[in-house]
Write a protein that holds these residues in place. Structure first.
Motif, PDB file in Angstrom:
ATOM      1  N   ARG A  84       0.842  -1.203   0.000  1.00 16.95           N
ATOM      2  CA  ARG A  84       0.000   0.000   0.000  1.00 16.95           C
ATOM      3  C   ARG A  84       0.879   1.256   0.000  1.00 16.95           C
ATOM      4  O   ARG A  84       2.039   1.214   0.445  1.00 16.95           O
ATOM      5  N   GLU A  85       0.302   2.332  -0.452  1.00 13.20           N
ATOM      6  CA  GLU A  85       1.044   3.598  -0.484  1.00 13.20           C
ATOM      7  C   GLU A  85       1.232   4.123   0.941  1.00 13.20           C
ATOM      8  O   GLU A  85       0.289   4.164   1.730  1.00 13.20           O
ATOM      9  N   ARG A  86       2.468   4.491   1.254  1.00 12.12           N
ATOM     10  CA  ARG A  86       2.781   5.029   2.579  1.00 12.12           C
ATOM     11  C   ARG A  86       3.107   6.527   2.489  1.00 12.12           C
ATOM     12  O   ARG A  86       3.498   7.017   1.430  1.00 12.12           O
ATOM     13  N   LYS A  87       2.950   7.175   3.649  1.00  9.27           N
ATOM     14  CA  LYS A  87       3.209   8.604   3.690  1.00  9.27           C
ATOM     15  C   LYS A  87       4.683   8.891   3.360  1.00  9.27           C
ATOM     16  O   LYS A  87       5.576   8.275   3.918  1.00  9.27           O
ATOM     17  N   GLY A  88       4.897   9.795   2.460  1.00  9.98           N
ATOM     18  CA  GLY A  88       6.249  10.141   2.036  1.00  9.98           C
ATOM     19  C   GLY A  88       6.684   9.427   0.781  1.00  9.98           C
ATOM     20  O   GLY A  88       7.729   9.735   0.211  1.00  9.98           O
ATOM     21  N   ASP A  89       5.887   8.418   0.353  1.00  8.49           N
ATOM     22  CA  ASP A  89       6.255   7.667  -0.852  1.00  8.49           C
ATOM     23  C   ASP A  89       5.403   8.045  -2.051  1.00  8.49           C
ATOM     24  O   ASP A  89       5.344   7.315  -3.048  1.00  8.49           O
ATOM     25  N   GLU A  90       4.733   9.234  -1.968  1.00  8.67           N
ATOM     26  CA  GLU A  90       3.809   9.605  -3.046  1.00  8.67           C
ATOM     27  C   GLU A  90       4.506   9.702  -4.400  1.00  8.67           C
ATOM     28  O   GLU A  90       3.925   9.366  -5.445  1.00  8.67           O
ATOM     29  N   ASN A  91       5.731  10.130  -4.415  1.00  8.29           N
ATOM     30  CA  ASN A  91       6.443  10.328  -5.682  1.00  8.29           C
ATOM     31  C   ASN A  91       7.424   9.200  -5.986  1.00  8.29           C
ATOM     32  O   ASN A  91       8.196   9.288  -6.951  1.00  8.29           O
TER      33      ASN A  91
END
Length: 347
Positions: free
Chosen positions: A72-79
């Motif tokens: 799953r997408e984690r905070k800080g890994d958006e880019n």
């Protein structure tokens, strides 16, 4: 917005209705309580396939849940761009081999049971076993005839078989396509008009088993029931002897009047009693020994009279409706008394 809520409510309602209706039916029409060799084989196949499907669903669900949380997408890994995997030979081999193995697990018993269920060698002319019991089944709109050719016995609606042995059947349709099915002791097979199908049943225990037509055949298709009565070999032989030498005895005056009416109204032109009559309609030689009237009604005087008054109301589309004149109440009483005297087991 309101229209969307309405659609959702209707969908929920129909889903709940479908869930509840899926459990409807008669408890005695079931494949989940096998009492015969063929039914036991089929139940085993259902259990094997169900277990395989449940295991596959569980494994796929667990993998889905793992992947959903692990990647799953984690905070800080958006880019952040994840590692791009174009192929994995090991995984591809695994998810190719596993379905093949599951198919083999299911295919082996399926093929084996298919050949066993199709084995009617003892009834074939060239390999006939003289001790094998053969029954000719003919399906009509909307009733069943059972003939024991080796014993020259014909009956209808109630099929009598011995326990502890395979009984072989020639299946034929007299008018349209029907299907012969006794779920508790065996499988289903079509009765065609242009060829004869063959199968066998083997009941382990004495008792009454219920059969149905499972091929849409007309307005009373759902009412085309029959009964299978499994008895000991000794009781079966006694029944065969009585049926082969049946001589109806009419004792009361009312029953005698009914017998005379049976002749005068030309009922004998379609029905057989003893050695007299035709095979265009159910054989009535042992009518008083049956468990149902018209195959579907509880066996009692009131239901028999209702059937004689208006068979069309009980079984729409049946061939009896237009073949006899409407009966007066005194005639119905006489015929009822006569029919209830036709027994080979109660005398």
């Amino acid at each position: 917005m309101k229209q969307g809520h309405l659609k959702w409510r209707l969908f929920s309602l129909f889903t709940m209705m479908a869930l509840f209706l899926a459990g409807c039916g008669e408890s005695y029409i079931t494949t989940l309580e096998p009492k015969g060799e063929g039914a036991e084989m089929q139940f085993s196949l259902m259990m094997i396939s169900t277990i395989i499907m449940v295991v596959v669903v569980l494994v796929v669900t667990l993998i889905f849940i793992y992947v959903m949380f692990r990647f799953r997408e984690r905070k800080g890994d958006e880019n952040k761009i994840p590692e791009q995997v174009e192929g994995n030979h090991k995984l591809e081999i695994i998810w190719t081999v596993i379905p093949i193995l599951l198919l083999i697990i299911l295919a082996v018993p399926t093929v084996s049971y298919t050949f066993k269920l199709a084995d009617v060698t003892p009834m074939k002319e060239e390999t006939r076993d003289k001790d094998a019991l053969v029954v000719n089944v003919t399906a009509y709109l909307y009733w069943w005839e059972f003939e024991y050719p080796d014993h020259k016995v014909v009956t209808s609606q109630d099929l009598i078989i011995p326990t502890g042995e395979r009984v072989y059947f020639n299946l034929k349709g007299a008018d349209v396509k029907h299907a012969f099915w006794v779920p508790t002791i065996g499988g289903k097979m079509d009765t065609n008009t242009d060829n004869t199908n063959q199968m066998w049943l083997h009941a382990y225990e004495e008792g009454i088993y219920y059969g149905k037509c499972t091929e849409l055949c007309g307005p009373s298709h759902g009412l085309m029931d029959f009964k299978v009565r499994a008895v000991s070999k000794e009781d079966f032989n006694n029944w065969i002897d009585k049926m082969a030498n049946v001589q109806p005895k009419v004792d009361t005056e009312l029953a005698q009047a009914g017998e005379q009416l049976f002749q005068e109204k030309s009922c004998i032109g379609c029905h057989a009693v003893g050695n007299e009559g035709s095979r265009l309609a159910p054989n009535l030689s042992n009518f008083a020994d049956r468990t149902r009237i018209a195959g579907i009604l509880d066996y009692n005087e009131g239901n028999l009279k209702d059937w004689l008054r208006d068979p069309e109301e009980i079984k729409p589309g049946n061939k009896m409706t237009n073949t006899y004149d409407k009966l007066e109440e005194d005639e119905i009483d006489a015929l009822t008394e006569y029919l209830f005297s036709l027994s080979v087991e109660k005398k």
